[in-house]
Every structure is written in structure tokens, then in C-alpha cells.
Design a protein around this motif. Structure first.
Motif, PDB file in Angstrom:
ATOM      1  N   THR A  15      10.657  72.248 128.564  1.00 52.71           N
ATOM      2  CA  THR A  15      11.705  72.988 129.289  1.00 52.71           C
ATOM      3  C   THR A  15      12.546  73.863 128.365  1.00 52.71           C
ATOM      4  OG1 THR A  15      13.399  71.266 129.046  1.00 52.71           O
ATOM      5  CG2 THR A  15      11.892  71.074 130.933  1.00 52.71           C
ATOM      6  N   GLY A  16      12.531  73.576 127.065  1.00 54.06           N
ATOM      7  CA  GLY A  16      13.407  74.280 126.133  1.00 54.06           C
ATOM      8  C   GLY A  16      14.792  73.685 126.035  1.00 54.06           C
ATOM      9  N   VAL A  17      15.112  72.702 126.891  1.00 49.47           N
ATOM     10  CA  VAL A  17      16.426  72.044 126.852  1.00 49.47           C
ATOM     11  C   VAL A  17      16.363  70.931 125.806  1.00 49.47           C
ATOM     12  CG1 VAL A  17      18.144  70.720 128.139  1.00 49.47           C
ATOM     13  CG2 VAL A  17      16.864  72.565 129.263  1.00 49.47           C
ATOM     14  N   PRO A  18      17.292  70.909 124.853  1.00 55.05           N
ATOM     15  CA  PRO A  18      17.244  69.888 123.801  1.00 55.05           C
ATOM     16  C   PRO A  18      17.745  68.530 124.278  1.00 55.05           C
ATOM     17  CG  PRO A  18      19.091  71.351 123.431  1.00 55.05           C
ATOM     18  CD  PRO A  18      18.355  71.911 124.614  1.00 55.05           C
ATOM     19  N   PHE A  19      17.328  67.505 123.550  1.00 54.09           N
ATOM     20  CA  PHE A  19      17.849  66.166 123.815  1.00 54.09           C
ATOM     21  C   PHE A  19      18.305  65.547 122.505  1.00 54.09           C
ATOM     22  CE2 PHE A  19      13.662  64.933 122.427  1.00 54.09           C
ATOM     23  CZ  PHE A  19      13.766  63.636 121.961  1.00 54.09           C
ATOM     24  N   GLY A  20      19.181  64.574 122.626  1.00 52.51           N
ATOM     25  CA  GLY A  20      19.642  63.816 121.470  1.00 52.51           C
ATOM     26  C   GLY A  20      19.583  62.342 121.787  1.00 52.51           C
TER      27      GLY A  20
ATOM     28  N   GLY B  66      19.862  69.950 138.125  1.00 55.72           N
ATOM     29  CA  GLY B  66      21.034  70.748 138.467  1.00 55.72           C
ATOM     30  C   GLY B  66      21.463  71.704 137.364  1.00 55.72           C
ATOM     31  N   GLY B  67      20.877  71.562 136.186  1.00 60.99           N
ATOM     32  CA  GLY B  67      21.158  72.467 135.073  1.00 60.99           C
ATOM     33  C   GLY B  67      22.104  71.876 134.048  1.00 60.99           C
ATOM     34  N   VAL B  68      21.623  71.680 132.831  1.00 59.78           N
ATOM     35  CA  VAL B  68      22.437  71.179 131.723  1.00 59.78           C
ATOM     36  C   VAL B  68      22.018  71.903 130.449  1.00 59.78           C
ATOM     37  CG1 VAL B  68      22.804  68.889 132.739  1.00 59.78           C
ATOM     38  CG2 VAL B  68      20.837  69.274 131.225  1.00 59.78           C
ATOM     39  N   ASP B  69      22.864  71.803 129.432  1.00 57.50           N
ATOM     40  CA  ASP B  69      22.537  72.378 128.120  1.00 57.50           C
ATOM     41  C   ASP B  69      21.894  71.361 127.194  1.00 57.50           C
ATOM     42  OD1 ASP B  69      23.724  74.892 128.780  1.00 57.50           O
ATOM     43  OD2 ASP B  69      25.702  74.018 128.384  1.00 57.50           O
ATOM     44  N   GLY B  70      21.928  70.105 127.583  1.00 57.72           N
ATOM     45  CA  GLY B  70      21.326  69.086 126.751  1.00 57.72           C
ATOM     46  C   GLY B  70      21.382  67.730 127.434  1.00 57.72           C
ATOM     47  N   LEU B  71      20.465  66.859 127.051  1.00 52.64           N
ATOM     48  CA  LEU B  71      20.409  65.488 127.548  1.00 52.64           C
ATOM     49  C   LEU B  71      20.585  64.561 126.356  1.00 52.64           C
ATOM     50  CD1 LEU B  71      19.694  63.214 129.604  1.00 52.64           C
ATOM     51  CD2 LEU B  71      17.279  63.706 129.132  1.00 52.64           C
ATOM     52  N   VAL B  72      21.505  63.624 126.458  1.00 50.48           N
ATOM     53  CA  VAL B  72      21.732  62.625 125.408  1.00 50.48           C
ATOM     54  C   VAL B  72      21.397  61.262 125.985  1.00 50.48           C
ATOM     55  CG1 VAL B  72      23.439  61.510 123.914  1.00 50.48           C
ATOM     56  CG2 VAL B  72      23.522  63.989 124.272  1.00 50.48           C
TER      57      VAL B  72
ATOM     58  N   MET C 173      35.931  75.062 128.973  1.00 49.00           N
ATOM     59  CA  MET C 173      35.113  74.745 127.797  1.00 49.00           C
ATOM     60  C   MET C 173      35.229  75.869 126.778  1.00 49.00           C
ATOM     61  SD  MET C 173      31.541  73.063 129.163  1.00 49.00           S
ATOM     62  CE  MET C 173      30.953  74.580 129.895  1.00 49.00           C
ATOM     63  N   THR C 174      35.120  75.525 125.515  1.00 47.79           N
ATOM     64  CA  THR C 174      35.097  76.529 124.467  1.00 47.79           C
ATOM     65  C   THR C 174      33.705  77.157 124.395  1.00 47.79           C
ATOM     66  OG1 THR C 174      34.389  74.972 122.767  1.00 47.79           O
ATOM     67  CG2 THR C 174      36.755  75.150 123.157  1.00 47.79           C
ATOM     68  N   ALA C 175      33.570  78.203 123.566  1.00 46.21           N
ATOM     69  CA  ALA C 175      32.298  78.907 123.478  1.00 46.21           C
ATOM     70  C   ALA C 175      31.171  77.999 123.018  1.00 46.21           C
ATOM     71  CB  ALA C 175      32.438  80.094 122.524  1.00 46.21           C
ATOM     72  N   SER C 176      31.487  77.011 122.172  1.00 46.06           N
ATOM     73  CA  SER C 176      30.446  76.139 121.639  1.00 46.06           C
ATOM     74  C   SER C 176      30.254  74.870 122.467  1.00 46.06           C
ATOM     75  CB  SER C 176      30.773  75.739 120.196  1.00 46.06           C
ATOM     76  OG  SER C 176      32.005  75.024 120.152  1.00 46.06           O
ATOM     77  N   ALA C 177      31.064  74.705 123.498  1.00 45.33           N
ATOM     78  CA  ALA C 177      30.965  73.500 124.320  1.00 45.33           C
ATOM     79  C   ALA C 177      29.700  73.548 125.174  1.00 45.33           C
ATOM     80  CB  ALA C 177      32.191  73.361 125.205  1.00 45.33           C
ATOM     81  N   LYS C 178      29.190  72.389 125.477  1.00 46.25           N
ATOM     82  CA  LYS C 178      27.939  72.283 126.224  1.00 46.25           C
ATOM     83  C   LYS C 178      28.118  71.414 127.460  1.00 46.25           C
ATOM     84  CE  LYS C 178      24.861  72.766 122.197  1.00 46.25           C
ATOM     85  NZ  LYS C 178      25.906  73.279 121.296  1.00 46.25           N
ATOM     86  N   ARG C 179      27.286  71.687 128.455  1.00 45.49           N
ATOM     87  CA  ARG C 179      27.178  70.790 129.616  1.00 45.49           C
ATOM     88  C   ARG C 179      26.135  69.733 129.252  1.00 45.49           C
ATOM     89  NH1 ARG C 179      24.928  74.515 133.851  1.00 45.49           N
ATOM     90  NH2 ARG C 179      24.048  75.406 131.938  1.00 45.49           N
ATOM     91  N   LEU C 180      26.587  68.511 129.083  1.00 48.15           N
ATOM     92  CA  LEU C 180      25.700  67.460 128.600  1.00 48.15           C
ATOM     93  C   LEU C 180      25.578  66.339 129.627  1.00 48.15           C
ATOM     94  CD1 LEU C 180      26.983  67.184 124.919  1.00 48.15           C
ATOM     95  CD2 LEU C 180      24.907  68.350 125.717  1.00 48.15           C
ATOM     96  N   LEU C 181      24.356  65.892 129.805  1.00 46.94           N
ATOM     97  CA  LEU C 181      24.076  64.721 130.622  1.00 46.94           C
ATOM     98  C   LEU C 181      23.823  63.557 129.675  1.00 46.94           C
ATOM     99  CD1 LEU C 181      23.373  63.445 133.392  1.00 46.94           C
ATOM    100  CD2 LEU C 181      21.016  64.247 133.025  1.00 46.94           C
TER     101      LEU C 181
ATOM    102  N   HIS D 271      17.231  63.965 138.667  1.00 46.88           N
ATOM    103  CA  HIS D 271      17.969  64.721 139.682  1.00 46.88           C
ATOM    104  C   HIS D 271      19.128  65.498 139.049  1.00 46.88           C
ATOM    105  CE1 HIS D 271      19.703  65.687 143.593  1.00 46.88           C
ATOM    106  NE2 HIS D 271      20.869  65.237 143.141  1.00 46.88           N
ATOM    107  N   ALA D 272      19.889  64.843 138.184  1.00 53.25           N
ATOM    108  CA  ALA D 272      21.026  65.506 137.541  1.00 53.25           C
ATOM    109  C   ALA D 272      20.550  66.622 136.609  1.00 53.25           C
ATOM    110  CB  ALA D 272      21.857  64.484 136.775  1.00 53.25           C
ATOM    111  N   PHE D 273      19.457  66.392 135.909  1.00 57.67           N
ATOM    112  CA  PHE D 273      18.916  67.402 134.993  1.00 57.67           C
ATOM    113  C   PHE D 273      18.499  68.652 135.762  1.00 57.67           C
ATOM    114  CE2 PHE D 273      15.488  69.376 132.563  1.00 57.67           C
ATOM    115  CZ  PHE D 273      16.034  69.437 131.290  1.00 57.67           C
TER     116      PHE D 273
END
Length: 301
Positions: free
Chosen positions: A84-89, A60-66, A1-9, A56-58
Motif C-alpha cells: 500500500t505504501g503506508v508505513p508501519f511501526g 478510512g485512511g491513515v499515515d501509518g499503522l503502529v 496538527m503540525t506539518a510533521s504530525a501524522k494520522r496514526l492507527l 476497517h480503520a485502516f
């Protein structure tokens, strides 16, 4: 992943808007992967299973939920990420898409909504308030939009049982049918510590301005003012209620003599034979305690 890439669910409701936008989930995942993000997509057979798998997936740790769908999917996201401080879209692909309206996002074009999501991922997420509902012996329920606890909730209950027509007009038809038998309810409300007992046609507690696909209950609602807006319709004849509701769809009811608006941080509602809905999802029978939590949500918007 690049520096700006995110782990997204990515959680997808394939039956949103009665299945009219089944391809939007796959298109969302494809666009996110092409942009270099690490993406896990969930699409389950029913909403409850999707909710459990997303939780359950969340964990496990993500940078955002869509979420891809309507306000039911927004409700799913809010109840996972609030505090949680984790953003969603959201990629709006449902019937109402009222949170997208409130955020100023495209709400009637999933492709434009996906474009808006992609453009927002490299920006600082927007911070908005959320509300939390507490009922005895029940887990707290979070909401971003509006809690309905009167005529509007009964309309929602009826609309959710209907399979036709498909689209926002289903809510309008449910409204007309509910009018035939509706009578005002007696409420006990405590609004920021002030108790009042009264009869009312409709009581809503709003963080956002609209529900039901653009029915603008509280035109002045602000998603980030740290307050909730209480909307009360005092007793009216059925003819009077019929006359008011077209104005509500346009947000032109605010000066009506039987309409009242209050602002509050904490609201309790008690009434017999009244069910609460939040973001279009059934919460359960009153009594309920409702409180604003300023800045509880971060949104890709």
C-alpha cells in the motif's frame, strides 16, 4: 496538527508476552498524542476482532499503522499494509520480537522500543521486502519474517497450544517434546523452477534471520535483498537433531554437513502432514507457493 504530525492507527495486543506489558499500549498512545500526532487506538477482546477492526480503520485512511506486541502483531500489520505504501511501526512487547531483532530495534525493552519508534517518525521510512504465500482456495498471506514448514512448524504448533512456561523457553520445551516422535517428511520442492524431491527434517523460507525469540535459522538473511533464503535440514537421527539445535540458536550451524541454504525468488512446497506457519501464525496445510515481493513494506525504523 503540525506539518510533521501524522494520522496514526495504534493496534494493541493486551495479551502479548502473556500480559506482562499491558501498559505499553497506553504509554505508546500517550507519547504519540503528546508529540502532536492524531491517534486512534484499537484494543479488542481477541486477535481476530482486532484484525477486523484494524482493517476497517485502516481503510478510512491513515499515515501509518503502529502495532504494540510481538510477531503476531507484526503479521497483522504486514497483512494490512503490504503493497500500500503506508508505513508501519512496531513497539516490541511480545515473546519473540524477531522482526525487531532483524531491523536492529530494541527487542527486549518496550520502553526503549517506544523511544526508537518516536525517533523514527520524522525520518524517511525504511523499505524492506515481504513474502507472499498462496494456497488453493485461500486468500494470500503476507509475511516479513520466516515461513516454517517442517519440524520448526510442528514445534510452533505445539508451543502455541502450551500455556506454560511463559516466555521464549516455551518454544524450547515444545522443541524437546516434539523430538520424541518426529520423523523426516518427504517434500516436493520447486525452487525458481527447479523441481526436487527429498526427505527433510526442516524446511524454512526466510526473509528475516530468526524466529522463536532469537533462534537464528538464517544468519545471513537480508530484509532488503529482493531474495528469500531457503533453509533445509536433511535427515538426521534424533540425537543429531538435538546436537544441531543449540548451534541454530547461536547461528553456528551454517557449516553443518546436513544443512543446506539456497536463495530464491519463488518457492513451492508440497508434503503430506505438514502445516506452514508464517511469522509464528498458522497458515495451513501444504502445498503452498511462496514468492518475494521486493520493497513491499515501509517501516518506521
Amino acid at each position: 496538527m503540525t506539518a510533521s504530525a501524522k494520522r496514526l492507527l495504534v493496534a494493541v495486543n493486551p495479551s502479548a508476552s502473556f500480559g506482562r506489558h499491558r501498559d505499553v499500549g497506553a504509554a505508546t498512545t500517550t507519547r504519540l498524542l503528546a508529540a502532536g500526532h492524531d491517534v486512534a487506538m484499537l484494543q479488542e477482546a481477541n486477535f481476530e476482532l482486532l484484525r477486523r477492526e484494524a482493517e476497517h480503520a485502516f481503510a478510512g485512511g491513515v499515515d501509518g499503522l503502529v502495532v504494540v506486541g510481538g510477531d503476531g502483531m507484526v503479521s497483522l500489520a504486514v497483512n494490512i499494509v503490504a503493497g500500500t505504501g503506508v508505513p508501519f511501526g512496531v513497539v516490541p512487547a511480545g515473546t519473540g520480537n524477531d522482526l525487531a531483532r532483524g531491523l536492529g530495534l530494541p527487542h527486549d525493552d518496550p520502553a526503549a522500543g517506544l523511544d526508537a519508534l518516536m525517533a523514527s517518525l520524522d525520518r524517511e521510512p525504511r523499505v524492506i521486502d515481504a513474502g507472499v504465500i498462496r494456497r488453493e482456495a485461500s486468500a494470500p498471506v503476507w509475511f516479513a519474517g520466516i515461513v516454517s514448514a517442517g519440524f520448526d512448524a510442528l514445534v510452533n504448533e505445539r508451543a502455541n497450544r502450551m500455556t506454560r512456561p511463559k516466555g521464549p523457553s516455551r518454544y524450547t520445551l515444545a522443541l524437546v517434546r516434539e523430538l520424541a516422535t518426529f520423523t523426516p517428511r518427504r517434500y516436493v520442492m520447486t525452487i525458481d523452477g527447479v523441481r526436487r524431491e527429498q526427505r527433510a527434517m526442516l524446511v524454512s523460507v526466510a526473509n528475516n534471520s530468526s524466529l522463536g525469540g532469537g533462534m537464528t535459522l538464517v544468519p545471513h538473511a537480508d530484509l532488503s535483498d529482493g531474495l528469500l533464503d531457503v533453509f533445509i535440514v536433511h535427515p538426521l537421527s534424533r540425537a543429531g537433531l538435538v546436537a544441531v539445535f543449540p548451534k541454530v540458536f547461536k547461528g553456528e550451524h551454517t557449516g553443518h554437513p546436513r544443512v543446506e541454504f539456497l536463495r530464491a525468488r519463488h518457492v513451492s512446497l508440497e508434503a503430506s502432514d505438514v502445516v506452514a506457519y508464517a511469522d509464528g501464525e498458522r497458515v495451513g496445510a501444504l502445498p503452498v507457493e511462496i514468492e518475494v515481493v521486493p520493497g513491499a513494506l515501509r517501516v518506521f525504523a
